[in-house]
Scaffold this motif. Structure first.
Motif, short mmCIF file in Angstrom:
data_model
loop_
_atom_site.label_atom_id
_atom_site.label_comp_id
_atom_site.label_asym_id
_atom_site.label_seq_id
_atom_site.Cartn_x
_atom_site.Cartn_y
_atom_site.Cartn_z
N PRO A 1 -35.69 -31.52 -9.49
CA PRO A 1 -36.76 -32.01 -10.38
C PRO A 1 -36.22 -32.74 -11.60
CG PRO A 1 -37.11 -29.69 -9.81
CD PRO A 1 -35.77 -30.06 -9.28
N ALA A 2 -35.03 -32.34 -12.08
CA ALA A 2 -34.47 -33.01 -13.26
C ALA A 2 -34.13 -34.47 -12.94
CB ALA A 2 -33.23 -32.27 -13.75
N LEU B 1 -35.55 -36.31 -10.64
CA LEU B 1 -36.81 -37.02 -10.49
C LEU B 1 -37.43 -37.33 -11.85
CD1 LEU B 1 -38.88 -38.09 -8.46
CD2 LEU B 1 -39.95 -35.84 -8.47
N SER B 2 -37.35 -36.37 -12.78
CA SER B 2 -37.91 -36.58 -14.11
C SER B 2 -37.17 -37.68 -14.85
CB SER B 2 -37.85 -35.28 -14.92
OG SER B 2 -38.68 -34.30 -14.34
N THR B 3 -35.83 -37.73 -14.71
CA THR B 3 -35.04 -38.77 -15.37
C THR B 3 -35.47 -40.15 -14.92
OG1 THR B 3 -33.12 -37.32 -15.65
CG2 THR B 3 -32.72 -39.69 -15.70
N GLY C 1 -38.30 -40.94 -13.21
CA GLY C 1 -39.72 -41.18 -13.48
C GLY C 1 -39.98 -41.54 -14.93
N SER C 2 -39.31 -40.86 -15.86
CA SER C 2 -39.49 -41.18 -17.28
C SER C 2 -38.99 -42.58 -17.60
CB SER C 2 -38.75 -40.15 -18.14
OG SER C 2 -39.30 -38.86 -17.98
N ARG D 1 -41.58 -45.05 -16.43
CA ARG D 1 -42.76 -45.07 -17.30
C ARG D 1 -42.46 -45.71 -18.65
NH1 ARG D 1 -44.46 -41.52 -21.11
NH2 ARG D 1 -42.89 -40.00 -20.48
#
Length: 337
Positions: A140-141, A143-145, A147-148, A151
């Motif tokens: 998840p980390a 993916l968050s990196t 994805g952020s 965005r």
């Protein structure tokens, strides 16, 4: 106000996951002071949420029992959709299945009785389909990196990883130095997460598997660019160099097809790999439950096949041709009525 609202929703989610929370634990999970947590708890009580205080050294806070939580603004159709979506969410991120189950439990608790009954009536058992080719769940980390960065429109510095998630050494053939890339789109296809980027090193668009990137965010911002052709799905599915590796099957083989790589990549099953050879030829590596099944997949491309490996695949193609040749070209006579 937005931060307070987000924090209140997270607080409600935490209270719904277990019977009792200490003030210290809530403060740590929310990353705010204990005084702020008390204020948020009072706010939730004012909104009608039944939050109880348990006194004593082992005390804390919990959702009360015997009372109805304020109804959420869902109708029966939406309640059914939520129940199905959370139970059938693809497990493409580590921990997503457990998170989805907890989210469903919290939502059911907060629903009015009629909607809760609707949701609880839809208990879903999911079975694996052998045509699914999902990749292992990703961090998840990571993916968050990515994805952020998509965005916020921030440039990433990224290294390409081996299929097992480790970094190649500088003396290895597949070693690639870190690249500066603009991440424009995050895409899920065939159970895999991809990011569509503009590579600043060679000024071209690329597709990368998110789980094959070791990326860190920079403070450098970038402006939006128009994707060539304008069709995001077409671009991802027709990119043969998107970092895929063959899915695990009982039988795995490959063949050269008399078709361009982007055409084959568009229609090849998930979990297969397309290698560009020249403008009119590519090599397809894929798997199946049997050699005959793999031969059947190759036949669907309706083109000449050469250089088939291994020998079992060549034999299966010959057997398939023999079976097709035995099919009569004359329609059977209709049964007398």
């Amino acid at each position: 106000m937005a931060d307070t609202s987000r924090r209140a929703l997270l607080l409600m989610s935490l209270l719904g996951t277990r019977r009792l929370w200490s003030l210290r634990d809530l403060s740590a999970r929310l990353e705010v002071s204990e005084r702020t947590v008390r204020r948020d708890l009072d706010t939730l009580r004012e909104l009608g949420y039944p939050i109880s205080t348990v006194r004593g050294p082992d005390g804390g806070y919990q959702l009360g029992t015997g009372r109805t939580l304020p109804p959420l603004l869902f109708d029966h159709d939406q309640a059914r959709a939520i129940a199905v979506a959370l139970q059938t969410a693809p497990n493409t991120v580590f921990g997503l299945q457990d998170d989805a189950a907890r989210a469903l439990a919290v939502l059911q608790q907060a629903m009015p009785e009629a909607l809760r009954t609707t949701m609880e009536s839809l208990r879903v058992n999911t079975l694996r389909n052998y045509w699914e080719f999902p990749a292992p769940p990703i961090d998840p980390a990571a993916l968050s990196t990515v994805g952020s960065a998509v965005r916020q429109r921030h440039v990433l510095v990224a290294e390409l990883l081996r299929p097992d998630g480790t970094r190649p050494m500088p003396d290895e053939p597949d070693f690639a130095a870190a690249r500066r890339i603009e991440p424009h789109h995050l895409v899920v296809w065939a159970g895999r997460w991809y990011v569509v980027v503009y590579d600043l090193g060679d000024d071209r668009w690329r597709v990368h598997r998110v789980d094959r990137l070791h990326a860190r965010t920079t403070s450098a911002a970038f402006a939006s660019r128009a994707l060539p052709g304008g069709d995001l799905g077409q671009f991802v599915m027709s990119s043969p160099d998107r970092g895929d590796t063959p899915a695990a099957w009982q039988c795995t083989g490959n063949a050269t097809l008399n078709l361009p790589a982007d055409v084959v990549a568009r229609w090849a099953p998930g979990g297969s790999v397309v290698e560009h050879l020249d403008a009119g030829h590519c090599r397809l590596t894929l798997g199946a439950w049997s050699w005959a099944g793999m031969a059947g997949i190759l036949v669907t491309f309706d083109t000449d096949l050469t250089d088939l490996h291994p020998a079992e695949l060549r034999d299966a193609c010959r057997d398939l041709a023999r079976r097709f040749a035995m099919i009569s070209t004359v329609d059977p006579s209709p049964a007398s009525g």
